[in-house]
Design a protein around this motif. Structure first.
Motif, PDB file in Angstrom:
ATOM      1  N   GLN B  35     -12.695   7.223   3.564  1.00 29.54           N
ATOM      2  CA  GLN B  35     -11.649   6.456   4.246  1.00 29.54           C
ATOM      3  C   GLN B  35     -10.267   7.097   4.064  1.00 29.54           C
ATOM      4  O   GLN B  35     -10.113   8.047   3.289  1.00 29.54           O
ATOM      5  CB  GLN B  35     -11.630   5.027   3.719  1.00 29.54           C
ATOM      6  CG  GLN B  35     -12.919   4.265   3.958  1.00 29.54           C
ATOM      7  CD  GLN B  35     -13.148   3.972   5.430  1.00 29.54           C
ATOM      8  OE1 GLN B  35     -12.260   3.498   6.118  1.00 29.54           O
ATOM      9  NE2 GLN B  35     -14.335   4.277   5.919  1.00 29.54           N
ATOM     10  N   GLU B  36      -9.276   6.500   4.757  1.00 29.96           N
ATOM     11  CA  GLU B  36      -7.964   7.162   4.794  1.00 29.96           C
ATOM     12  C   GLU B  36      -7.144   7.018   3.506  1.00 29.96           C
ATOM     13  O   GLU B  36      -6.131   7.663   3.364  1.00 29.96           O
ATOM     14  CB  GLU B  36      -7.147   6.740   6.005  1.00 29.96           C
ATOM     15  CG  GLU B  36      -7.053   5.288   6.462  1.00 29.96           C
ATOM     16  CD  GLU B  36      -8.282   4.758   7.160  1.00 29.96           C
ATOM     17  OE1 GLU B  36      -9.260   4.499   6.451  1.00 29.96           O
ATOM     18  OE2 GLU B  36      -8.260   4.550   8.389  1.00 29.96           O
ATOM     19  N   TYR B  38      -8.356   7.223   0.071  1.00 27.90           N
ATOM     20  CA  TYR B  38      -8.852   7.923  -1.115  1.00 27.90           C
ATOM     21  C   TYR B  38      -8.165   9.285  -1.307  1.00 27.90           C
ATOM     22  O   TYR B  38      -7.657   9.597  -2.396  1.00 27.90           O
ATOM     23  CB  TYR B  38     -10.359   8.099  -0.967  1.00 27.90           C
ATOM     24  CG  TYR B  38     -11.064   8.639  -2.179  1.00 27.90           C
ATOM     25  CD1 TYR B  38     -11.515   7.786  -3.172  1.00 27.90           C
ATOM     26  CD2 TYR B  38     -11.296  10.004  -2.318  1.00 27.90           C
ATOM     27  CE1 TYR B  38     -12.182   8.273  -4.273  1.00 27.90           C
ATOM     28  CE2 TYR B  38     -11.957  10.496  -3.416  1.00 27.90           C
ATOM     29  CZ  TYR B  38     -12.399   9.632  -4.389  1.00 27.90           C
ATOM     30  OH  TYR B  38     -13.053  10.117  -5.474  1.00 27.90           O
ATOM     31  N   TYR B  39      -8.168  10.095  -0.230  1.00 28.23           N
ATOM     32  CA  TYR B  39      -7.677  11.477  -0.338  1.00 28.23           C
ATOM     33  C   TYR B  39      -6.207  11.565  -0.769  1.00 28.23           C
ATOM     34  O   TYR B  39      -5.895  12.253  -1.745  1.00 28.23           O
ATOM     35  CB  TYR B  39      -7.948  12.201   0.986  1.00 28.23           C
ATOM     36  CG  TYR B  39      -7.326  13.555   1.125  1.00 28.23           C
ATOM     37  CD1 TYR B  39      -7.885  14.673   0.534  1.00 28.23           C
ATOM     38  CD2 TYR B  39      -6.147  13.719   1.858  1.00 28.23           C
ATOM     39  CE1 TYR B  39      -7.310  15.922   0.657  1.00 28.23           C
ATOM     40  CE2 TYR B  39      -5.567  14.965   1.985  1.00 28.23           C
ATOM     41  CZ  TYR B  39      -6.157  16.059   1.381  1.00 28.23           C
ATOM     42  OH  TYR B  39      -5.572  17.284   1.507  1.00 28.23           O
TER      43      TYR B  39
END
Lengths: 499, 146
Positions: B35-36, B38-39
């Motif tokens: 998903q957007e 975590y990174y």
């Protein structure tokens, strides 16, 4: 292989491409020659303008590659005549080049530099077309996980080989990655806006070219203003005959060939570039000459070695870019960004998917080197006159050109303000010892790293072992580890030897 | 602990990283690696660790800041570009670019008598090359009869 090279020549000679080679090489020579503007600024500033012409990616790359290797020819002109390197990769050329000019031998020094550049540049193109296809065979089995690890590997190598503090270089890389996360997320269905802080213009993300022009062109402008160095344009040493004797050529040819191979290998490595290549080549030749050499006081071999090395390293740095889709230096990072903007999907299959690009660029380099030897031998006396242009006209012109460039991308005032902000960031980073190359690399690769990271984990249903399952990935992790340990080990051994 | 240059920068880095970490954490998404959220969160943690590392192991780097006079020049150039960016659409390229060029030339210690003619010529040639020759529209502003 020869049919592919033949195809490359047909690309390089078709349509507008031959003209682009000539203009690129000409601009490259001038940009390389002028202190304060290097190939990276030039490519960034010209990119928005070139974008308006709807060129195919191969043509754009042929043009920008011409600027890049052309600048490695021109940079020695100011080293020799002014004792100021045109770009950092010609810093070492000053050591012997300028004393030669003071002894009234500027002509032979420039002729030697042009000849060494030509031989180094041309032989390295043969190395490029010989090695690249082998590497590309390895790259066929790359999935998102392997590509992600490859990019991690490139980052580690770039930061651990860069000068100064490793922590600061690493932070600079992460800053680039963080900037790349600003804007609408392409992978999610809803298109989530991240880190836009309610600013509408940030929704499309921060355009890398705005950052690069800000950090390099505007940052450089501030850096120029921050020290009170005198304008050097009045000290140019006049030029007589640009000729070499047969004996001088015979003495230097061995060094030129050795330096060409060194330069090429250094160029292929991520992180190490033309500057390191030229220093390495110079020191090798100096040691080999021993007491018989006149190094440091005006030896033609001291001009030949670094010039051959920096040209072949420029060619070598195209290997990671065009074969693996991972740039190893800031200039090739900007070129990758150019390709992405023009719709090329970068990655390890680039050479197989787009043979016209690789072979077209390689073939155009042969033509470019011929153009450059003509520009730098018979016409060098004319070109050297450009060094007489005073700084008070040159720097403001570059400033206006970069500001116009940023504006024409989107016709937006917001981009101009963003450029200015990054100009300050670039200036502060340089003053405080944070290298800029990792920032640019992080910014350009940031989107790809995130996409491949998330895609790999989607394929593996969130299982992280996908990143170290395949032999390729394991090999890449080992290289990453080695590039982390090598500089530490190197420093340790050096310390021991000193004691 | 001695507050060296690098340690000061480390504190600035830490503040930046924590702001980034906080904004990443407050994103409205699942904490799932695909998903957007975590990174960027992982990035921010790495940045915090790097900031702390620099705090513990600063490099011997010393910064030499520009002299007062040079700082004034940088400040003036900064303001000139800022004003240019803000008024470009309203005033138009020709006038704003001539003024910016003039200020830049003055900052780079050009001969006084050259500043006015050269900056006007440069602005007009840029306008002709980009707007008329290359077809890249530059705002005409109040001089839109030109």
């Amino acid at each position: 292989m020869f049919d592919l090279l033949f195809h490359g020549f047909s690309v390089a000679l078709s349509g507008i491409n031959p003209l682009l080679v000539v203009i690129g090489c000409f601009l490259g020579t001038i940009i390389g020659m002028l202190p304060g503007i290097g190939p990276i600024n030039a490519i960034a500033i010209l990119f928005p303008i070139v974008l308006q012409f709807d060129l195919p990616p191969s043509s754009a790359l042929i043009f920008f590659a011409g600027i890049f290797y052309g600048s490695q020819y021109g940079n020695s002109i100011s080293s020799i005549l002014l004792n100021v390197p045109g770009t950092s990769s010609a810093a070492v050329t000053c050591i012997d080049g300028h004393p030669l000019a003071k002894q009234g031998r500027a002509g032979p020094a420039l002729a030697m530099s042009a000849m060494a550049s030509f031989i180094g540049g041309t032989i390295s193109i043969f190395l490029l077309i010989f090695f690249a296809p082998y590497l590309s065979k390895l790259a066929i089995d790359f999935g998102p996980a392997e590509y992600f690890v490859l990019m991690v590997c490139a980052f580690t190598a770039l930061t651990s080989f860069s000068e100064g503090s490793f922590i600061k270089a690493m932070f600079s890389a992460f800053l680039g990655l963080a900037i790349a996360t600003v804007g609408i997320d392409e992978l999610s269905f809803g298109g989530m806006r991240r880190f836009t802080f309610g600013i509408r213009e940030l929704g499309d993300g921060i355009d890398f070219i705005v950052v690069v022009i800000g950090v390099f062109a505007v940052g450089e402008l501030f850096l120029f203003l921050s020290d009170t160095a005198k304008d050097a344009s009045q000290r140019v040493i006049p030029l007589k005959k640009v000729l070499l004797t047969f004996k001088e050529i015979k003495e230097s040819i061995g060094g030129i060939l050795r330096s060409c191979v060194t330069g090429f290998l250094v160029g292929v490595l991520p992180g190490a570039g033309a500057t390191i290549a030229s220093f390495l080549a110079y020191n090798t030749e100096k040691k080999l000459a021993g007491t018989k050499g006149n190094f440091g006081k005006g030896d033609l071999r001291g001009v030949a070695a670094p010039e051959s090395a920096n040209n072949s390293s420029a060619v070598g740095s195209f290997i990671p870019l065009l074969v693996l889709g991972v740039p190893g230096s800031e200039t090739t990072a900007v070129m990758l960004a150019v390709l992405i903007t023009l719709g090329v999907t970068p990655g390890p299959t680039m050479l197989v998917d787009r043979p016209d690009m690789f072979w077209g660029v390689a073939a155009s380099m042969f033509i470019g080197n011929l153009v450059l030897i003509v520009l730098n031998l018979p016409m060098v006396r004319l070109l050297a006159k450009i060094l007489l242009v005073p700084r008070w006209i040159l720097m403001p012109l570059i400033a206006i050109l970069s500001i116009v460039g940023v504006y024409v991308i989107n016709g937006s005032e917001f981009d101009l303000i963003l450029m200015l902000v990054f100009g300050v960031v670039g200036f502060l980073m340089r003053k405080t010892g944070f290298p800029l190359a990792p920032l640019v690399l992080g910014l350009v690769l940031g989107g790809l790293i995130e996409v491949n990271f998330r895609r790999a984990l989607t394929y593996s249903y969130g299982d992280f072992s996908t990143f170290y399952e395949s032999p390729i990935a394991i090999a890449l992790w080992l290289i990453t580890l080695a590039s982390l340990v090598a500089p530490v080990l190197f420093r340790f051994v050096k310390k021991r030897l000193r004691q | 602990m001695n507050l060296t240059n690098d340690r000061k920068y480390a504190i600035a880095m830490l503040i930046f990283s924590m702001v980034y970490c906080f904004s990443a954490f407050s994103l409205d998404a699942d904490f799932n690696p695909t998903q957007e959220k975590y990174y960027p969160f992982v990035l921010s943690i790495a940045m915090i660790i790097l900031s702390l590392a620099l705090l513990v192991w600063p490099s011997p780097h010393t910064t030499t800041w520009p002299k007062r006079k040079n700082l004034q020049k940088i400040g003036l150039t900064f303001c000139a570009i800022l004003v240019y960016s803000l008024v470009l659409h309203r005033v138009g390229f020709l006038i704003s670019a001539s003024i910016l060029m003039g200020i830049c030339m003055w900052v780079f210690e050009a001969n006084r008598k050259w500043i006015v003619p050269v900056s006007i010529i440069v602005a007009i040639s840029f306008y002709l090359i980009f707007d008329r020759l290359l077809g890249l529209t530059l705002p005409a502003g109040i001089l839109n009869f030109f």
